[in-house]
Design a protein around this motif. Structure first.
Motif, PDB file in Angstrom:
ATOM      1  N   GLN A  38       0.810  -1.211   0.000  1.00 45.43           N
ATOM      2  CA  GLN A  38       0.000   0.000   0.000  1.00 45.43           C
ATOM      3  C   GLN A  38       0.849   1.268   0.000  1.00 45.43           C
ATOM      4  OE1 GLN A  38      -0.104  -2.230   2.453  1.00 45.43           O
ATOM      5  NE2 GLN A  38      -0.566  -1.353   4.431  1.00 45.43           N
ATOM      6  N   GLN A  39       2.164   1.095   0.134  1.00 45.52           N
ATOM      7  CA  GLN A  39       3.029   2.274   0.067  1.00 45.52           C
ATOM      8  C   GLN A  39       3.458   2.585  -1.354  1.00 45.52           C
ATOM      9  OE1 GLN A  39       6.279   1.677   2.693  1.00 45.52           O
ATOM     10  NE2 GLN A  39       5.034   1.803   4.532  1.00 45.52           N
ATOM     11  N   LEU A  40       3.021   1.787  -2.310  1.00 44.32           N
ATOM     12  CA  LEU A  40       3.480   2.005  -3.677  1.00 44.32           C
ATOM     13  C   LEU A  40       2.524   2.908  -4.443  1.00 44.32           C
ATOM     14  CD1 LEU A  40       4.621  -1.594  -4.626  1.00 44.32           C
ATOM     15  CD2 LEU A  40       5.939   0.233  -3.603  1.00 44.32           C
ATOM     16  N   SER A  41       3.066   3.618  -5.419  1.00 43.05           N
ATOM     17  CA  SER A  41       2.199   4.424  -6.279  1.00 43.05           C
ATOM     18  C   SER A  41       1.536   3.506  -7.303  1.00 43.05           C
ATOM     19  CB  SER A  41       3.011   5.495  -6.983  1.00 43.05           C
ATOM     20  OG  SER A  41       3.722   4.926  -8.059  1.00 43.05           O
ATOM     21  N   ALA A  42       0.554   4.049  -8.019  1.00 41.68           N
ATOM     22  CA  ALA A  42      -0.205   3.233  -8.978  1.00 41.68           C
ATOM     23  C   ALA A  42       0.730   2.514  -9.945  1.00 41.68           C
ATOM     24  CB  ALA A  42      -1.177   4.137  -9.740  1.00 41.68           C
ATOM     25  N   ASP A  74      10.922  12.320   1.540  1.00 41.60           N
ATOM     26  CA  ASP A  74      10.312  13.607   1.219  1.00 41.60           C
ATOM     27  C   ASP A  74      10.134  13.697  -0.288  1.00 41.60           C
ATOM     28  OD1 ASP A  74      10.383  14.187   3.808  1.00 41.60           O
ATOM     29  OD2 ASP A  74      12.076  15.557   3.718  1.00 41.60           O
ATOM     30  N   LEU A  75       8.989  14.172  -0.695  1.00 39.48           N
ATOM     31  CA  LEU A  75       8.709  14.246  -2.126  1.00 39.48           C
ATOM     32  C   LEU A  75       8.537  15.696  -2.577  1.00 39.48           C
ATOM     33  CD1 LEU A  75       6.137  11.353  -2.458  1.00 39.48           C
ATOM     34  CD2 LEU A  75       8.471  11.367  -3.274  1.00 39.48           C
ATOM     35  N   LEU A  76       8.565  15.886  -3.884  1.00 36.06           N
ATOM     36  CA  LEU A  76       8.285  17.163  -4.549  1.00 36.06           C
ATOM     37  C   LEU A  76       9.332  18.236  -4.309  1.00 36.06           C
ATOM     38  CD1 LEU A  76       4.477  17.617  -3.704  1.00 36.06           C
ATOM     39  CD2 LEU A  76       5.470  16.426  -5.645  1.00 36.06           C
ATOM     40  N   GLY A 136      -9.352  12.060  -9.668  1.00 30.41           N
ATOM     41  CA  GLY A 136      -8.131  11.303  -9.382  1.00 30.41           C
ATOM     42  C   GLY A 136      -8.274   9.850  -9.765  1.00 30.41           C
ATOM     43  N   HIS A 137      -7.499   9.009  -9.067  1.00 27.52           N
ATOM     44  CA  HIS A 137      -7.539   7.584  -9.398  1.00 27.52           C
ATOM     45  C   HIS A 137      -8.909   6.975  -9.081  1.00 27.52           C
ATOM     46  CE1 HIS A 137      -3.395   7.029 -10.579  1.00 27.52           C
ATOM     47  NE2 HIS A 137      -2.975   7.690  -9.520  1.00 27.52           N
ATOM     48  N   GLY A 138      -9.493   7.358  -7.935  1.00 28.24           N
ATOM     49  CA  GLY A 138     -10.832   6.856  -7.606  1.00 28.24           C
ATOM     50  C   GLY A 138     -11.865   7.558  -8.465  1.00 28.24           C
ATOM     51  N   GLU A 151       5.846  14.872   2.986  1.00 31.50           N
ATOM     52  CA  GLU A 151       6.429  13.638   3.504  1.00 31.50           C
ATOM     53  C   GLU A 151       5.516  12.472   3.145  1.00 31.50           C
ATOM     54  OE1 GLU A 151       6.792  13.705   7.687  1.00 31.50           O
ATOM     55  OE2 GLU A 151       7.769  11.753   7.793  1.00 31.50           O
ATOM     56  N   ARG A 152       6.092  11.449   2.566  1.00 30.43           N
ATOM     57  CA  ARG A 152       5.294  10.266   2.220  1.00 30.43           C
ATOM     58  C   ARG A 152       6.101   9.049   2.622  1.00 30.43           C
ATOM     59  NH1 ARG A 152       0.488   9.545  -1.201  1.00 30.43           N
ATOM     60  NH2 ARG A 152      -0.606   8.543   0.495  1.00 30.43           N
ATOM     61  N   GLY A 153       5.612   8.321   3.594  1.00 33.38           N
ATOM     62  CA  GLY A 153       6.364   7.163   4.073  1.00 33.38           C
ATOM     63  C   GLY A 153       7.711   7.632   4.605  1.00 33.38           C
ATOM     64  N   GLU A 154       8.775   7.073   4.072  1.00 26.67           N
ATOM     65  CA  GLU A 154      10.099   7.376   4.587  1.00 26.67           C
ATOM     66  C   GLU A 154      10.731   8.593   3.923  1.00 26.67           C
ATOM     67  OE1 GLU A 154      12.005   5.203   7.099  1.00 26.67           O
ATOM     68  OE2 GLU A 154       9.851   5.396   7.349  1.00 26.67           O
TER      69      GLU A 154
HETATM   70  N1  LIG Z   1       0.396   5.463   1.471  1.00 23.67           N
HETATM   71  C1  LIG Z   1       1.699   5.634   1.258  1.00 23.67           C
HETATM   72  N2  LIG Z   1       2.570   5.428   2.260  1.00 23.67           N
HETATM   73  C2  LIG Z   1       3.891   5.598   2.065  1.00 23.67           C
HETATM   74  N3  LIG Z   1       4.437   5.936   0.919  1.00 23.67           N
HETATM   75  C3  LIG Z   1       3.632   6.154  -0.128  1.00 23.67           C
HETATM   76  C4  LIG Z   1       2.219   6.012  -0.020  1.00 23.67           C
HETATM   77  N4  LIG Z   1       1.664   6.287  -1.207  1.00 23.67           N
HETATM   78  C5  LIG Z   1       2.683   6.592  -2.032  1.00 23.67           C
HETATM   79  N5  LIG Z   1       3.871   6.517  -1.408  1.00 23.67           N
HETATM   80  C6  LIG Z   1       5.187   6.764  -1.988  1.00 23.67           C
HETATM   81  O1  LIG Z   1       5.186   8.083  -2.457  1.00 23.67           O
HETATM   82  C7  LIG Z   1       5.827   8.152  -3.723  1.00 23.67           C
HETATM   83  C8  LIG Z   1       4.953   8.939  -4.680  1.00 23.67           C
HETATM   84  O2  LIG Z   1       3.713   8.297  -4.890  1.00 23.67           O
HETATM   85  P1  LIG Z   1       2.659   8.896  -5.907  1.00 23.67           P
HETATM   86  O3  LIG Z   1       1.454   8.014  -5.822  1.00 23.67           O
HETATM   87  O4  LIG Z   1       2.508  10.337  -5.652  1.00 23.67           O
HETATM   88  O5  LIG Z   1       3.399   8.658  -7.278  1.00 23.67           O
HETATM   89  P2  LIG Z   1       2.932   9.072  -8.723  1.00 23.67           P
HETATM   90  O6  LIG Z   1       3.877  10.097  -9.226  1.00 23.67           O
HETATM   91  O7  LIG Z   1       1.486   9.392  -8.736  1.00 23.67           O
HETATM   92  O8  LIG Z   1       3.223   7.714  -9.488  1.00 23.67           O
HETATM   93  P3  LIG Z   1       2.387   6.957 -10.621  1.00 23.67           P
HETATM   94  O9  LIG Z   1       2.858   7.491 -11.913  1.00 23.67           O
HETATM   95  O10 LIG Z   1       2.853   5.547 -10.444  1.00 23.67           O
HETATM   96  O11 LIG Z   1       0.929   7.155 -10.329  1.00 23.67           O
HETATM   97  C9  LIG Z   1       6.089   6.742  -4.170  1.00 23.67           C
HETATM   98  O12 LIG Z   1       7.481   6.518  -4.125  1.00 23.67           O
HETATM   99  C10 LIG Z   1       5.421   5.871  -3.174  1.00 23.67           C
HETATM  100  O13 LIG Z   1       6.260   4.803  -2.829  1.00 23.67           O
END
Ligand SMILES: Nc1ncnc2c1ncn2[C@@H]1O[C@H](COP(=O)(O)OP(=O)(O)OP(=O)(O)O)[C@@H](O)[C@H]1O
Ligand code: HEM
Ligand SMILES: Nc1ncnc2c1ncn2[C@@H]1O[C@H](COP(=O)(O)OP(=O)(O)OP(=O)(O)O)[C@@H](O)[C@H]1O
Ligand SMILES: [Mg+2]
Ligand SMILES: [Mg+2]
Lengths: 220, 248, 59, 202, 220, 202
Positions: free
Chosen positions: D130-134, F20-22, F85-87, F15-18
């Motif tokens: 569940q931590q992965l993106s789509a 930092d994003l963006l 979004g996805h949903g 912050e997402r999981g471990e």
């Molecule tokens: N619920 C979550 N808990 C922890 N980490 C997460 C969670 N959801 C996403 N992440 C992490 O955050 C990062 C970004 O996820 P995000 O869904 O924003 O990607 P994305 O750019 O939309 O990718 P995609 O093109 O696959 O849809 C990924 O590396 C993912 O592992």
């Protein structure tokens, strides 16, 4: 995919979500507590009813914990892959039920003496209660898995499952509470235990096949 | 009224440093008091003229029961603080305190049950007080289960805070309802509610033991909170330095 | 002014020694478990964080 | 080289809800060929795969393998084909690595690491699903293509949620598969860029 | 999106899935039947316990039927859209709970006389039972919705929900069965009914806010 | 013309999981512009939308509308933006038409019929949602773009599961929206074919 790797994966998955097992046990505790609180806390009432109360609580918590057994796998498409794996689906289902049974029954047996004490079950009945649980619970799990498979594609399974499955639990519950009453009245109860075991055995034969049929029909 | 302490308490860093200073002494003080109280109670306190020696269970039973209730009160307050001010420390406190409170409720239940056997002839009755402690224990277990099941930290914080606050409302209601429920058909049970006029030599060790329990719980809670703070503040520089340099 | 005349009396606690001592035993067990759990939690946190930080500095 | 020389579909007809779909779809794929099924939304692409695999009953139609009509089509196809559909088919309670080793108990862990590396997913080997993106989730599902040795691939919209890099990688993998004599049946709204294919319109 | 259109949509959705309401009622029936079958079918046992049995069954079936209340909406992203709609989330939640309550309570009230007859409830207690149900059930639904929101992101929430919510149901259950017993003993019960109503009112104030807080925290 | 002149994002950090994003994402979109966010799987595109809408907490960053920094960003954006979004955000118990009339109680039913016709979904107006194919479900979700009057569109992978016809139709709709002065922020792995856009790489 092999039977062994599936077994390992199921064990691991259950171990990961072990809070689930704890929750099932706490659910059991709650239902047991509900009776004295909601109905009557006196020993006069509870003592003869104890066996029945514990069995009702066990039946409900088995149903509620089995309800979600296949659901995640259904949504994620794991069930599709199981069907397509070429392995025998009934055996895979039996493995899954077995893992669930193993994880739930032991803690339940540990809790039983405590709760039978709290419900004033005479201590000579305790062993009969435990025997009925040991003999009857495989039946509960096996029958329950059919219900879980039947309702897997439905959004709101728990309720429907109780409806479908509880009638099949009635014989086990009735025989078990009869056995516990029998020992309180000093009557023989061996035949009842044998009946319970027979139901479980029958379920062992029928359930995996039924479960896999339902799963196959649900996966589209 | 000076609110500085309140804001300081809200800062994990400040609390961590404050707790590193105090947690260990408080814990050992608690242990010492507990030992003194219990040994005094077990060895030196006079025999009860009614119950004989079994009454010596009181020196753990009553403090644990009191603590189980106080801990829940503190959880409820922390939950309220979190919902109103979103203070960072509150969920840390709830998460750390819930298992401690559960342990206290368990001690009260077990010691009471064992005490019940020789005095009442049964391990358990569905009496008002006992039942409300059982419900308290279940509430603690619910909060712990919730926190273990919800993986998202922010969600777990919110959820635990809400359940704690609701429990706060529920506690007096459940106590009241249980009292009423009980007295309806089972009046005057065992005089548990009547305060025994205890002689000083019995009462003093009880007090010391109670104080010991309080300190012990405070020390343990501070330790647990420290770990939790480190985990949650892991991205801040001070935690990194602390962990890498002196290993805490 | 001890309440007991001999060690045997103390162990026996009148007639219900088993009750008193099993209570204290269980209480000790629970408290020890709580303390052990606390210390173990602290150790686990530190181990985890150290691993994390060293991984970060390496990469 | 794989052991399957040809797969022939003829006269497929499937009932779905109120309407009959696929009206008489027939095609044949030989070893080393890609069949690209295309069609508007709701044309019946997903339905086709499900009918082929026996998940939906066929109103009409036969499946032949190496020229012989299959009697229990689903059973005989299963051992030779790998299907990846809309569902990812992964156990959400397990990590990425654990999912792979469940599907392929015979493979060594280093093999998994290699494949994950190729899919740029090394960092997520121990991540919960569940931590992965789509897209990352789809990548894990697609890792099975790298690990399996089934000759027939049945892919329903394999490019969903993937980024450009991975789409080209997947095409390269598909090129490998057909050059080794495999068969690929693919439904997708995206055109294949670099591969020869036989087009089937629904 | 407006409050009215949301209300209409919820009514329609519930009407479409009316099987759900039927299931909840059948679940209630099953649990009620479980008692005489599993414990003791004699009038001596059932008559004083009837009120408590019915209330336990109501509590369990409310929890189980509320468990899936938000789940589908969560998975499909409807909750996200509700949060983003700009309408006040607590009101929306209140609307939803209200619709569920309305759909469930009426059939339940119709079933009650039948079951109280089957459980040998003295007929002078029946009106008290019905009043407790009318006054207490809003509380059950409102408190239950908090639990449903807390566990919305979990795959198998029913167990945890029972665990979290049942303690909060205890006062309502206790007061209700006390009121029913009181009337059987010829004691006054007005105060108890007032207390039950007070709890429901308290829940009315607290629940929508808490529910929407949980929903907001769950939607990611 | 719409009332929003510009939307500026600056220094986003989530912050997402471990991880930092963006890291410090900043861009500005003026009325009539499309911002196309692209990036590999897991780069943080979906995360960005959720943070923008206040569904995930921002570690850092500000949002300005018409040059003014928003104090309660999520609240002020909500009334001006439409997020898909996805949903899919549809109530599974209701039919297609009922879902639309729930979202847009102010619209007349003939308007819905028109839109459904445009999306070639007329035949499914009274269909239950679980009877739709993947792409048909997305079409219903996207119908909201045709019906709403919000100036800012936030689209996370809008082309998923759509066939070519619908992709071009959607692009045409987007062209209409920006020529009317709207703003579109879009994350997609597919390139836009016919529209001018400002590219933001994650
Ligand atoms: N619920 C979550 N808990 C922890 N980490 C997460 C969670 N959801 C996403 N992440 C992490 O955050 C990062 C970004 O996820 P995000 O869904 O924003 O990607 P994305 O750019 O939309 O990718 P995609 O093109 O696959 O849809 C990924 O590396 C993912 O592992
Ligand atoms: C499982 C069983 C029991 C439970 C859960 C329990 C719980 C409690 C609680 C909650 C309190 C109140 C603490 C406070 O003041 O806030 C208490 C106090 C007390 N209990 Fe128990 N108890 C149990 C059994 C017993 C037994 C068997 C006895 C002895 C006969 C006993 C004797 C006392 C005494 C003397 C007090 C202190 C007096 C008072 O403050 O009222 N308890 N107990
Ligand atoms: N469960 C169902 N019950 C009834 N009809 C269904 C069901 N699933 C799909 N259909 C119908 O069957 C038709 C084909 O659906 P299918 O999913 O095969 O389409 P598809 O070609 O895969 O479309 P997409 O490109 O959108 O994925 C559609 O018109 C749909 O309405
Ligand atoms: Mg499809
Ligand atoms: Mg995404």
């Amino acid at each position: 995919m092999t039977y062994l790797s599936y077994f390992k994966a199921e064990c691991l998955a259950l171990f990961r979500t072990k809070q689930r097992v704890v929750n099932a046990l706490l659910f059991f505790v709650m239902v047991v507590v509900l009776f004295p609180l909601g109905i009557d806390p006196s020993a006069d009432f509870l003592s003869p009813a104890a066996g029945g109360i514990i069995w009702c609580a066990v039946a409900l918590s088995v149903i509620v914990s089995l309800e979600s057994m296949f659901k995640e796998n259904y949504v994620d498409g794991v069930l599709t892959q199981l069907i397509l794996s070429g392995l025998s689906l009934p055996w895979l289902m039996l493995i899954k039920v077995g893992v669930y049974w193993g994880a739930m029954v032991l803690p339940l047996l540990i809790l039983t003496p405590i709760f039978s004490e709290m419900l004033f079950l005479p201590s000579d009945s305790l062993w009969v209660l435990i025997s009925t649980l040991l003999l009857g619970s495989p039946g509960l799990f096996l029958i329950g898995s059919i219900g879980a498979a039947l309702t897997v594609s439905l959004k709101q399974g728990a309720m429907l499952m109780v409806l479908l499955i509880l009638p099949f639990y009635f014989p086990i519950i009735i025989f078990s509470s009869a056995a516990i009453k029998a020992v309180q009245l000093g009557m023989p109860y061996g035949g009842l235990l044998a009946l319970i075991a027979a139901i479980s055995l029958l379920a062992l034969v029928v359930s995996p096949v039924m479960t896999s049929l339902c799963i196959k029909a649900s996966v589209r | 009224m000076n609110w500085v302490w309140f804001h300081k308490l809200g800062s994990p860093k400040w609390f961590f440093q404050w707790a590193s200073k105090w947690s260990t002494p408080v814990f050992y003080l608690g242990l010492l008091c507990l030992l003194v109280g219990v040994i005094w109670g077990l060895v030196f306190a006079p025999t009860d003229y009614q119950q004989g020696e079994t009454y010596r269970i009181i020196y753990v039973h009553v403090p644990a029961a009191v603590l189980a209730e106080s801990c829940y009160l503190s959880l409820g307050v922390a939950g309220l603080v979190y919902l109103v001010w979103q203070m960072k420390m509150a969920p840390i406190f709830i998460k750390s305190m819930a298992p401690v409170g559960a342990a206290m409720a368990a001690i009260a239940l077990i010691s009471g049950a064992i005490w019940g056997k020789p005095t009442w002839g049964t391990w358990w009755v569905w009496d008002a007080r006992l039942t409300s402690v059982l419900v308290l224990f279940i509430l603690y277990m619910g909060i712990i289960a919730l926190q273990n099941t919800l993986e998202d930290v922010a969600l777990a914080n919110q959820a635990a805070a809400i359940v704690s606050v609701l429990g706060l409302i529920n506690l007096p209601i459940i106590k009241y309802s249980v009292n009423w429920w009980n007295t309806l058909h089972q009046p005057a049970s065992f005089g548990l509610t009547k305060k025994p006029a205890m002689p000083m030599e019995m009462w003093l060790p009880l007090l010391i033991s109670l104080v010991g329990f309080y300190f012990l719980v405070a020390g343990l809670a501070m330790w647990r909170m420290q770990s939790e703070i480190l985990l949650r503040e892991r991205r801040s520089q001070w935690v990194k330095e602390k962990v890498m340099n002196d290993g805490v | 002014m001890m309440a007991f005349d001999s060690l045997a009396d103390f162990i026996q606690m009148g007639t219900h020694g088993a009750f008193v001592w099993s209570t204290y035993g269980l209480v000790l067990l629970i408290l020890a478990g709580l303390i052990a759990n606390t210390i173990q939690g602290r150790r686990k946190t530190l181990r985890q964080l150290k691993k994390r930080y060293s991984r970060e500095t390496h990469s | 080289m794989y052991s399957v020389a040809s797969l022939t579909i003829s006269d497929f007809l499937v009932e779905r809800g109120e309407s009959d779909l696929l009206n008489g779809l027939s095609f044949s794929a030989r070893s080393g060929e890609i069949v690209h099924i295309s069609g508007a939304n709701g044309a019946g692409k997903s339905t086709f795969f499900k009918a082929l695999l026996g998940l939906l009953p066929l109103l009409n139609g036969t499946i032949s393998l190496n020229g012989e009509v299959l009697v229990r089509p689903a059973q005989s196809l299963l051992s030779k084909s790998l299907y990846i559909g809309h569902g990812v088919g992964l156990n959400a309670a397990l990590t990425v690595m654990e999912n792979l080793s469940w599907y392929f108990p015979e493979c060594h862990i280093s093999r998994f690491q290699l494949v994950l590396k190729e899919l740029s997913m090394s960092a997520f080997a121990e991540a919960q699903l569940q931590q992965l993106s789509a897209g990352q989730l789809r990548r894990v599902a697609l890792a099975r293509l790298w690990l399996s040795d089934k000759p027939i691939w049945l892919l329903d919209e394999p490019f969903t949620a993937l980024d450009q890099t991975l789409i080209s990688q997947l095409e390269a993998k598909m090129a490998d598969h057909i050059s080794a004599g495999g068969i690929i049946i693919l439904a997708s709204h995206l055109p294949l860029k670099s591969l020869p294919f036989q087009r089937v319109e629904l």
